[in-house]
Design a protein around this motif. Structure first.
Motif, short mmCIF file in Angstrom:
data_model
loop_
_atom_site.label_atom_id
_atom_site.label_comp_id
_atom_site.label_asym_id
_atom_site.label_seq_id
_atom_site.Cartn_x
_atom_site.Cartn_y
_atom_site.Cartn_z
N VAL A 47 -14.06 3.03 -6.07
CA VAL A 47 -12.88 2.18 -6.09
C VAL A 47 -11.90 2.68 -7.15
O VAL A 47 -12.27 2.90 -8.30
N THR A 48 -10.65 2.85 -6.74
CA THR A 48 -9.55 3.17 -7.65
C THR A 48 -8.60 1.99 -7.61
O THR A 48 -8.24 1.52 -6.52
N THR A 49 -8.19 1.50 -8.78
CA THR A 49 -7.30 0.35 -8.82
C THR A 49 -5.88 0.74 -9.19
O THR A 49 -5.65 1.75 -9.86
N ALA A 50 -4.96 -0.11 -8.76
CA ALA A 50 -3.55 -0.01 -9.13
C ALA A 50 -3.05 -1.45 -9.22
O ALA A 50 -3.59 -2.34 -8.57
N LEU A 57 1.24 3.48 -4.68
CA LEU A 57 1.79 4.60 -3.92
C LEU A 57 1.51 5.92 -4.62
O LEU A 57 1.13 6.92 -3.99
N GLU A 58 1.63 5.92 -5.93
CA GLU A 58 1.31 7.13 -6.72
C GLU A 58 -0.15 7.53 -6.51
O GLU A 58 -0.46 8.70 -6.28
N LEU A 63 -4.72 10.99 -4.41
CA LEU A 63 -6.12 11.01 -4.01
C LEU A 63 -6.27 10.66 -2.53
O LEU A 63 -5.37 10.08 -1.93
N GLU A 64 -7.42 10.99 -1.96
CA GLU A 64 -7.73 10.63 -0.58
C GLU A 64 -8.53 9.33 -0.57
O GLU A 64 -9.49 9.19 -1.31
N ASP A 76 6.57 -5.47 -8.08
CA ASP A 76 7.70 -4.61 -7.77
C ASP A 76 7.90 -4.41 -6.27
O ASP A 76 8.50 -3.43 -5.84
N GLY A 77 7.42 -5.32 -5.48
CA GLY A 77 7.56 -5.22 -4.02
C GLY A 77 6.45 -5.99 -3.36
O GLY A 77 5.99 -7.00 -3.90
N ASP A 78 6.01 -5.51 -2.22
CA ASP A 78 4.90 -6.21 -1.56
C ASP A 78 3.98 -5.21 -0.87
O ASP A 78 4.29 -4.04 -0.71
N GLY A 79 2.81 -5.73 -0.50
CA GLY A 79 1.80 -4.90 0.15
C GLY A 79 2.25 -4.35 1.49
O GLY A 79 1.80 -3.27 1.90
N TYR A 80 3.15 -5.06 2.17
CA TYR A 80 3.68 -4.56 3.45
C TYR A 80 4.42 -3.25 3.22
O TYR A 80 4.21 -2.27 3.93
N ASP A 81 5.31 -3.26 2.22
CA ASP A 81 6.08 -2.04 1.91
C ASP A 81 5.16 -0.91 1.45
O ASP A 81 5.38 0.25 1.79
N LEU A 82 4.14 -1.26 0.68
CA LEU A 82 3.19 -0.25 0.21
C LEU A 82 2.50 0.43 1.39
O LEU A 82 2.48 1.66 1.49
N LEU A 83 1.97 -0.35 2.32
CA LEU A 83 1.25 0.24 3.45
C LEU A 83 2.20 1.04 4.34
O LEU A 83 1.85 2.13 4.79
#
Length: 136
Positions: A47-50, A57-58, A63-64, A76-83
């Motif tokens: 597990v990698t956290t952000a 996004l970084e 990483l894969e 700074d936004g939402d999970g929809y934009d991230l995905l």
């Protein structure tokens, strides 16, 4: 104190012996992130956290990952934009975790590409089932 070794609650979640996939966990609530990270790692996941859209996004670019588990409300936004940003670069299976669960929220989640949408607070077993559905 090492929470992985000293917390009696964790005794109910024994450590797995095999690697089951790499999860990107994005949630701005650090205690939630830490708890989920520990529980998922004990189940055999890496597990990698952000803690923000930008950091998530970084990480996704560096990483894969096999799976994204993301809060919808980020500072700074939402999970929809991230995905959607991740999907512009490569496909990724995803689970939304959120307090927002109206029919409209669930539809928006599906349209953004999330495979599951869990309502906070959720039982860890619900997350386990959603992950097992996507990472058999």
């Amino acid at each position: 104190m090492d929470p992985k070794k000293s917390d009696p609650i964790l005794e109910h979640f024994p450590a797995a012996s095999q690697h089951r996939g790499h999860i990107l966990l994005v949630d701005d609530h650090r205690d939630t992130s830490l708890t989920l990270k520990i529980l998922l790692e004990r189940r055999g996941y890496k597990v990698t956290t952000a803690h923000s859209l930008a950091h998530g996004l970084e990480r996704a670019r560096e990483l894969e990952f096999d799976l994204l588990v993301s809060d919808i409300g980020l500072p700074d936004g939402d999970g929809y934009d991230l995905l959607q940003a991740i999907h512009k670069e490569r496909p990724m299976k995803a689970i939304a975790i959120s307090g927002f669960t109206t029919d409209g929220d669930l539809e928006r989640s599906r349209n953004a590409g999330f495979h599951h949408h869990l309502k906070k607070p959720f039982a860890f077993s619900e997350l386990e089932r959603a992950i097992a559905d996507l990472l058999p």
